[in-house]
Scaffold this motif. Structure first.
Motif, mmCIF file in Angstrom:
data_model
loop_
_atom_site.group_PDB
_atom_site.id
_atom_site.type_symbol
_atom_site.label_atom_id
_atom_site.label_comp_id
_atom_site.label_asym_id
_atom_site.label_seq_id
_atom_site.Cartn_x
_atom_site.Cartn_y
_atom_site.Cartn_z
ATOM 1 N N THR A 58 0.808 -1.228 0.000
ATOM 2 C CA THR A 58 0.000 0.000 0.000
ATOM 3 C C THR A 58 0.843 1.282 0.000
ATOM 4 N N CYS A 59 2.076 1.176 -0.484
ATOM 5 C CA CYS A 59 2.882 2.390 -0.689
ATOM 6 C C CYS A 59 3.349 2.413 -2.146
ATOM 7 N N HIS A 60 2.509 1.840 -2.995
ATOM 8 C CA HIS A 60 2.795 1.660 -4.411
ATOM 9 C C HIS A 60 2.889 3.007 -5.137
ATOM 10 N N VAL A 61 3.922 3.185 -5.946
ATOM 11 C CA VAL A 61 4.055 4.382 -6.803
ATOM 12 C C VAL A 61 4.523 3.958 -8.193
ATOM 13 N N TYR A 62 4.217 4.799 -9.186
ATOM 14 C CA TYR A 62 4.818 4.662 -10.510
ATOM 15 C C TYR A 62 5.970 5.661 -10.583
ATOM 16 N N VAL A 63 7.108 5.176 -11.061
ATOM 17 C CA VAL A 63 8.300 6.017 -11.109
ATOM 18 C C VAL A 63 8.407 6.628 -12.508
ATOM 19 N N GLY A 64 8.647 7.943 -12.556
ATOM 20 C CA GLY A 64 8.860 8.581 -13.848
ATOM 21 C C GLY A 64 9.981 7.861 -14.585
ATOM 22 N N PRO A 65 9.818 7.646 -15.923
ATOM 23 C CA PRO A 65 10.750 6.781 -16.659
ATOM 24 C C PRO A 65 12.213 7.205 -16.525
ATOM 25 N N GLN A 66 12.466 8.513 -16.480
ATOM 26 C CA GLN A 66 13.860 8.956 -16.407
ATOM 27 C C GLN A 66 14.462 8.743 -15.019
ATOM 28 N N ILE A 104 17.832 10.749 -6.283
ATOM 29 C CA ILE A 104 16.465 10.991 -6.766
ATOM 30 C C ILE A 104 15.997 12.408 -6.436
ATOM 31 N N ASP A 105 16.946 13.290 -6.122
ATOM 32 C CA ASP A 105 16.579 14.690 -5.865
ATOM 33 C C ASP A 105 15.929 15.264 -7.122
ATOM 34 N N GLY A 106 14.708 15.749 -6.993
ATOM 35 C CA GLY A 106 13.985 16.309 -8.137
ATOM 36 C C GLY A 106 13.081 15.305 -8.836
ATOM 37 N N ALA A 107 13.067 14.070 -8.376
ATOM 38 C CA ALA A 107 12.306 13.028 -9.071
ATOM 39 C C ALA A 107 10.802 13.196 -8.875
ATOM 40 N N GLY A 108 10.061 12.665 -9.855
ATOM 41 C CA GLY A 108 8.617 12.693 -9.769
ATOM 42 C C GLY A 108 8.056 11.278 -9.668
ATOM 43 N N PHE A 109 7.003 11.118 -8.873
ATOM 44 C CA PHE A 109 6.351 9.827 -8.700
ATOM 45 C C PHE A 109 4.853 10.004 -8.891
ATOM 46 N N ILE A 110 4.260 9.056 -9.609
ATOM 47 C CA ILE A 110 2.823 9.104 -9.853
ATOM 48 C C ILE A 110 2.137 8.151 -8.874
ATOM 49 N N LEU A 111 1.075 8.633 -8.250
ATOM 50 C CA LEU A 111 0.330 7.788 -7.322
ATOM 51 C C LEU A 111 -0.712 6.984 -8.095
ATOM 52 N N PRO A 112 -0.901 5.715 -7.770
ATOM 53 C CA PRO A 112 -1.920 4.920 -8.460
ATOM 54 C C PRO A 112 -3.326 5.395 -8.077
ATOM 55 N N GLU A 113 -4.281 4.925 -8.826
ATOM 56 C CA GLU A 113 -5.673 5.321 -8.598
ATOM 57 C C GLU A 113 -6.098 5.006 -7.161
ATOM 58 N N ARG A 114 -5.645 3.879 -6.652
ATOM 59 C CA ARG A 114 -5.926 3.515 -5.260
ATOM 60 C C ARG A 114 -4.848 2.544 -4.789
ATOM 61 N N GLN A 115 -4.713 2.422 -3.475
ATOM 62 C CA GLN A 115 -3.794 1.427 -2.911
ATOM 63 C C GLN A 115 -4.608 0.187 -2.573
ATOM 64 N N GLU A 116 -4.097 -0.958 -2.964
ATOM 65 C CA GLU A 116 -4.812 -2.200 -2.683
ATOM 66 C C GLU A 116 -3.944 -3.085 -1.819
ATOM 67 N N SER A 117 -4.462 -3.400 -0.641
ATOM 68 C CA SER A 117 -3.709 -4.200 0.298
ATOM 69 C C SER A 117 -3.791 -5.680 -0.076
ATOM 70 N N LEU A 118 -2.649 -6.352 -0.070
ATOM 71 C CA LEU A 118 -2.650 -7.787 -0.338
ATOM 72 C C LEU A 118 -3.151 -8.521 0.893
ATOM 73 N N GLU A 119 -3.903 -9.573 0.672
ATOM 74 C CA GLU A 119 -4.397 -10.355 1.817
ATOM 75 C C GLU A 119 -3.369 -11.365 2.246
#
Lengths: 119, 397
Positions: A58-66, A104-119
């Motif tokens: 539940t701390c999932h992020v998408y990392v900017g490609p660069q 990663i100073d200056g990096a951008g991260f995209i948050l997913p639509e929602r966090q889904e906890s694994l059972e």
């Protein structure tokens, strides 16, 4: 002892952007995890239920490609966790497994639509 | 004792990880002395014979690698291994469902909702002692705050305070005379009726979450529920108390730091991080699950390995001048809450308790010192702490 102002100059800046395009930038002392910096700064969308053990997803992020390389290597364990997350993509990471550093100073991260906890 | 054939003779040292320097009031220097050697992994015949990871690099590598290093034994010697604790002693994949139940009580969002409750508790404890001008920090504050917080999280009546407090004293007793088996039985006798009652009438508290948990689709067994609740008691009470005892001992001897934090409370967050780095309280144990090479030696399947967290904190390869408390230090990456899948689920809560306690204490008692003539000793053990810490300050007129 250095002054507070000098210490602040060493902060790392990262930016989180949600699915609506809203961005929040934070400045945080390095060496903790990206997840801890996000939680300290109350970034909505980082739940971090297990707070760093990489067992909940539940701390999932998408990392900017660069920034993917600068974010560091994924462990097999993290990859297995991501494989189980429905919203994960190739550029997904668990932010608790990314070290906040000047790399990663200056990096951008995209948050997913929602966090889904694994059972 | 006989030294196993996979242990090179030059790796053997004489070290009791639970009492490294009986002759010293503060064993930090004795721990640090282990870093005179280059190796990151040594072996001691004490406590049944086991490896000791002595550097940040080896400690992190072992705790992150749950496939090579199992948690089925959590203490040395192996007869005292606490192998029933859940989720602590379980390896993946069995570990996850238990961990997911327990951590719901400790998510950042859940912990934040408790901030005012923790603050009220802190203020109440401080208000009782502030006018006196003196206190034993462990007896009057450090042991009471985490106990009170636990009662809140578990939704237990405040009348249970003395009972839990007594157990914490037993766990932390300086002579180590508490019998582990007897203590575990007492925990079980206390927890079982509560779990049974909560299973019938569940609330929003962590004991109810355990009592009503489903593991792999099945209702949790009674034994597993007791073992999980016991882990909560063991993990959350003495660790926070011990950490706070080191923090107040350090602060009491550093008036400049007291002033800095009293005048600039916004710096308490940085101080909390450095306190957590400098004063880890625990030593973890793992049992090797497959032959593994670390630091040039082969650890055999079945070998026990301990990771004293303080050896990471004091490793100058990780932190320059490591014995020094430096609020401006880049202090992250420490092992004080472990690493990997068993990383402490309560670290966010523990750090919040410490921050709130510092904020409230320094607002009420901005200047304090060690009581004249007091002998302050670190009580070694599985959890090291300062069992008695007499403090004095100018009492209010």
């Amino acid at each position: 002892m250095r002054t507070w102002r000098q210490a602040r100059a060493e902060l790392v800046r990262v930016t989180f952007t949600d699915q609506l395009g809203h961005s929040v930038s934070i400045d945080h002392p390095p060496e903790c995890s990206l997840m801890e910096a996000a939680v300290e700064n109350e970034i909505t969308g980082i739940e971090a239920q297990c707070y760093g053990a990489a067992v909940c997803g539940t701390c999932h992020v998408y990392v900017g490609p660069q920034w993917l390389e600068a974010a560091g290597e994924k462990s097999e364990w993290e990859q297995a966790m991501l494989d189980a997350l429905p919203l994960a993509r190739a550029e997904s990471r668990l932010s608790c497994q990314i070290v906040l550093s000047d790399r990663i100073d200056g990096a951008g991260f995209i948050l997913p639509e929602r966090q889904e906890s694994l059972e | 004792m006989e030294i196993p054939e996979n242990v090179p003779a030059d790796r053997v040292i004489d070290l009791d990880v639970y009492n490294p320097a009986p002759e010293l009031d503060d064993p930090a220097q004795a721990w640090k002395a282990l870093h005179a050697r280059d190796e990151a992994l040594l072996w001691t015949p004490r406590n049944g014979g086991h490896w000791v990871a002595t550097r940040g690099s080896s400690i992190r590598a072992i705790l992150e690698d749950h496939e090579s290093f199992s948690s089925n034994v959590l203490m040395v010697p192996r007869e005292r291994g606490l192998s029933n604790l859940l989720p602590t002693a379980a390896d993946p994949p069995r570990h996850r469902p238990f961990r997911m139940v327990i951590q719901q009580a400790f998510t950042p969002a859940s912990v934040r909702s408790r901030e005012e409750g923790i603050r009220a508790l802190s203020r109440d404890l401080i208000a009782r002692i502030a006018p006196l001008g003196q206190a034993d920090f462990m007896r009057d504050f450090a042991s009471r705050l985490p106990t009170g917080v636990f009662l809140q999280i578990a939704d237990l009546p405040t009348e249970h305070f003395d009972l839990l407090y007594g157990w914490m004293e037993a766990v932390m007793r300086p002579d180590g005379s508490a019998d582990q088996g007897e203590l575990m039985q007492r925990f079980a006798d206390y927890l079982l009726p509560i779990l049974t009652e909560r299973k019938a009438n569940p609330g929003g508290d962590v004991i109810s979450a355990i009592a009503t948990a489903r593991i792999e689709g099945q209702p949790i067994t009674q034994d597993d529920a007791v073992n999980m609740a016991t882990t909560l008691l063991l993990g959350g009470l003495d660790t926070v108390a011990a950490l706070m005892s080191f923090v107040w001992d350090h602060l009491a001897r550093d008036p400049a730091l007291q002033r800095l934090l009293a005048d600039s409370p916004e710096r308490i967050r940085d101080a909390v991080e450095e306190f957590c780095r400098r004063f880890p309280v625990g030593t973890n144990t793992r049992i090797t699950a497959r032959d593994t090479e670390i630091d040039g030696v082969t650890i055999h399947k079945g070998d026990l390995v301990t990771t004293p967290q303080i050896l990471h904190a004091l490793d100058e390869r990780e932190y320059p001048d490591p014995l020094r408390f430096d609020i401006d230090r880049q202090t992250g990456g420490y092992s004080s809450f472990g690493h990997g899948v068993h990383r402490c689920p309560g670290s966010f809560l523990g750090k919040m308790e410490l921050r709130i306690a510092l904020e409230e204490w320094l607002a009420a008692i901005p200047a304090f010192g060690i009581a004249p003539g007091a002998r302050v000793r670190v009580t070694p053990g599985v959890t090291a702490g300062i069992f008695s810490l007499p403090l004095t300050w100018p009492a209010a007129a």
